[in-house]
Design an enzyme around this catalytic site. Structure first.
Site, PDB file in Angstrom:
ATOM      1  N   HIS A   1       0.829  -1.205   0.000  1.00 43.78           N
ATOM      2  CA  HIS A   1       0.000   0.000   0.000  1.00 43.78           C
ATOM      3  C   HIS A   1       0.864   1.255   0.000  1.00 43.78           C
ATOM      4  O   HIS A   1       2.098   1.200   0.130  1.00 43.78           O
ATOM      5  CB  HIS A   1      -0.965  -0.004   1.196  1.00 43.78           C
ATOM      6  CG  HIS A   1      -0.302  -0.015   2.543  1.00 43.78           C
ATOM      7  ND1 HIS A   1       0.203   1.119   3.136  1.00 43.78           N
ATOM      8  CD2 HIS A   1      -0.079  -1.031   3.416  1.00 43.78           C
ATOM      9  CE1 HIS A   1       0.696   0.808   4.333  1.00 43.78           C
ATOM     10  NE2 HIS A   1       0.551  -0.493   4.515  1.00 43.78           N
TER      11      HIS A   1
ATOM     12  N   CYS B   1       3.254  -4.589   6.914  1.00 46.78           N
ATOM     13  CA  CYS B   1       2.869  -4.416   5.521  1.00 46.78           C
ATOM     14  C   CYS B   1       4.006  -3.798   4.708  1.00 46.78           C
ATOM     15  O   CYS B   1       5.012  -3.365   5.243  1.00 46.78           O
ATOM     16  CB  CYS B   1       1.611  -3.564   5.430  1.00 46.78           C
ATOM     17  SG  CYS B   1       0.153  -4.395   6.117  1.00 46.78           S
TER      18      CYS B   1
END
Length: 217
Positions: free
Chosen positions: A161, A177
């Site tokens: 992301h 992440c």
């Protein structure tokens, strides 16, 4: 043709060859929508001076992954999007600390533009209280795009992301992440397909993509 003239002819062609190679490099903002430009025009965070090596490049890619595959080299802090003809787009990323990072083979199970962020119970416990849902936007930790990693039909809870902390690109930080500059995740999002393979190498397993010829994106 005399050898001296032939040598001059070859030397004269070298700059042209270099110019042709640079055309492989993707445009910095070609994938941005009107909404992207509006939201990124006035971000609530400072624009970081990301080191040159972590800016977008096209590089030689000697590995055997198929075009369309994403490979993340967690040690080197690079994400590769594999192209045809032994090339790849290399992006700089921030990765999770070793104890919290995902590794293995997954697939792209979902794609989202300016996604909302729903903090998990583990994040709430580790980082403090957050709203149950944070609306998408430039202040959202997920940034401009979310690429959701699944194994089979199960969401791994790991994502590739964007970020509202671009100063951490090239580092390992607390979140597990894979974070990218918003400009880069927009570019990647525009290329990657649903169900594409994602390979995340564990710490200690280098992708062995040598630092050969590259062209700035």
């Amino acid at each position: 043709m005399p050898k001296s003239l032939l040598a001059l002819f070859v030397l004269a062609l070298l700059p042209l060859g270099g110019c042709m190679q640079t055309t492989l490099s993707p445009s910095t903002d070609a994938s941005m929508t009107v909404r992207d430009r509006q939201l990124l025009a006035h971000t609530p965070y400072a624009q970081a001076n990301v080191p040159e090596q972590y800016l977008r490049h096209i590089v030689d890619y000697p590995r055997k992954e198929q075009p369309g595959t994403i490979l993340v080299d967690t040690d080197a802090r690079y994400l590769y999007y594999v192209l045809p003809d032994s090339k790849a787009i290399r992006y700089g990323v921030a990765v999770g600390e070793e104890a919290m990072a995902f590794s293995g083979v997954a697939r792209v199970g979902r794609l989202a533009e300016w996604p909302d962020w729903v903090p998990t119970a583990e994040i709430q416990a580790r980082l403090g209280p957050y709203p149950a849902r944070v609306a998408g936007g430039p202040a959202n930790p997920l940034g401009a795009r979310g690429i959701y990693l699944y194994v089979g039909n199960k969401d791994t809870l790991y994502r590739i992301h964007g970020t509202n902390q671009p100063e951490y690109i090239g580092q390992a930080i607390s979140s597990g992440c894979i974070r990218m500059r918003n400009e880069d995740v927009i570019d990647l999002f525009d290329r990657v397909k649903l169900n594409a393979t994602v390979v995340v190498l564990p710490p200690g397993q280098n992708a062995r993509v040598e630092a050969g010829p590259s062209w700035r994106g």
